[in-house]
Design a protein around this motif. Sequence first.
Motif, short mmCIF file in Angstrom:
data_model
loop_
_atom_site.label_atom_id
_atom_site.label_comp_id
_atom_site.label_asym_id
_atom_site.label_seq_id
_atom_site.Cartn_x
_atom_site.Cartn_y
_atom_site.Cartn_z
N TYR A 145 0.31 0.73 7.31
CA TYR A 145 0.68 0.05 6.72
C TYR A 145 1.69 -0.84 8.11
CZ TYR A 145 0.34 3.15 2.99
OH TYR A 145 0.39 3.93 2.02
N HIS B 16 6.83 2.13 2.45
CA HIS B 16 6.47 3.43 1.67
C HIS B 16 7.31 4.21 2.82
CE1 HIS B 16 2.42 3.36 0.29
NE2 HIS B 16 3.16 4.64 0.19
N GLU C 158 5.34 -3.14 3.79
CA GLU C 158 5.10 -1.21 3.53
C GLU C 158 5.45 -0.59 4.80
OE1 GLU C 158 3.41 -0.04 0.25
OE2 GLU C 158 4.93 -1.73 -0.08
#
Length: 554
Positions: free
Chosen positions: A379, A392, A388
């Motif tokens: 990411y 994430h 992200e």
Amino acid sequence: MIKRLAIGLLAFLLLAGAGFYAIGGASGALLLYVKYVLRKDYGPTQEVNWQAGPAQASASAGRRPPNVILIVADDLGFNDITLNGGGIGDGKVPTPNIDSIAREGVDFRNGYSANATCAPSRASMMTGRYATRFGFEFTPTPKQFMKVITKTTPREGWPMAIYHPERESDLIPYEDMGLPTTEVTIAKLMQSTGYHTVHLGKWHLGDSPQFRSYAHGFDESLSLMHGGSMFLPENSPNVVNSKQEFDLIDKFLWASAPWGIRHNAGEVFQPPKYMTDYLTDEAIKVVQANKNRPFFMYLAYNAPHTPLQATREDYEALSFIPDHTMRVYAAMIRSLDRNIGRVLQSLKDQGVDDNTLVIFTSDNGGAHYIGLDGINSPYRGWKATFFEGGIHVPFFMRWPAGIPKGAQVTAPVNHFDIFSTAAAAAGVTEPKDRPIDGANLLPFAQGKAGGRPHENIFWRTDSYRVVRSGDWKLQVSERPKKDWLFDLAKDPTEKNNLAATEPDRVARMKAELMAWDKAQSKPMWPSLGEGPIAIDKNLKQKLGAGDEYVFYAN
């Protein structure tokens, strides 16, 4: 007090003389003042006596509500673990214990942190709500620190940070930047139904006594001070340090980070060993003390957050890693994984493994300021961005008696779901007097529910705002004035910005953002500063004309 102020004034005057600019100007002076005047040495190690549960269980482990253990790493990058075929040090530093939580339970493949920095994300975990609902929008930070950080000359190619002096009048004392006492934490909720609740490690949700973890529903607390800690004293013979001379935040931590911990409301004392090992030792004692009653344990490691410090043993085990900083960081990951394995083993040793729900996550993505590439791969972005890479995160749950082994859920989930999931496992009713944003994830983990727990998930820090709606994600930034639109179903790593070619979709998603934003609260304290965070460069690298960045407010 007068003597202490006099010493401080003398130190400051000395710094203002010869050598003032040689150490870095005003910021250098502040760092020396913090290190030699304000920093405090704490008392010797103390034994922690945990409250013992009943000698015999009133029911078999399988017939009583499950224990719940929430393990949170600090700034762990998505690619720091080996579950997905990557891992720190080109995958040569395995993380079998962290990986096992996903492999023996459920891996939420699209797990999101509630914020891109630590404190708001933890506030959301504890309450099951967007932290912006109750004004906990920014990580608590002292005013002087923000002044120095924002007014320091940036590295080559990087924009100058922004300071907002007009917001100073709305500032509250740093110690009172805490989780409101009107909020119902998961600890308080589970405590009300008979669970014994214990917190170990990082809190960072207020340093005044009325905001500490033991005031928010935890029966017992072994808490770090402020937002973090040293892992060992800087000059310990058992430590290997990595200092990031290009990062002023790192310099501030080396000057100010305490080597101390507090049990409940007692005096702060020095731990006897490396912090990750110590927190684990005490967590194992908590499991043993509570094996005969339901318990909730929040185990909040400060690893692998800076300051980067590894034990000499872990560092020497990774001699195949040539870069010193990478080697220290990888050694911290090695320690974290080993210690999580010790906690998991203690559940087996005490006969409570089958009926314990273990939840593992990181408070946000890996940080750009440690100067290492690839920690959030595949990411883009870092901690303090809503790309992200910043949000994430690993998000796993393991409960042998309640969750199938090897399950995967691809629907997006969020940190605030931990609240509702733990409450459902414990059989306790959530508060009805306020919006709860979390969803119970157990039916999704068990294959009893399909679809998505949330159609929309939102993030906000000042003027930087984001919505994930279905598989589409819109980021709206004021500095720079820019929109990013990504189709995560086709472009999960956010390479192709579709904002210019999808104006109608951008307009619809901005309307969703505005509607959500109106339901949030004004921040309890303002953000005094905004700093540039590059999306594809770490802080050690030069920022070029074509490199993308956002200004993140804190």
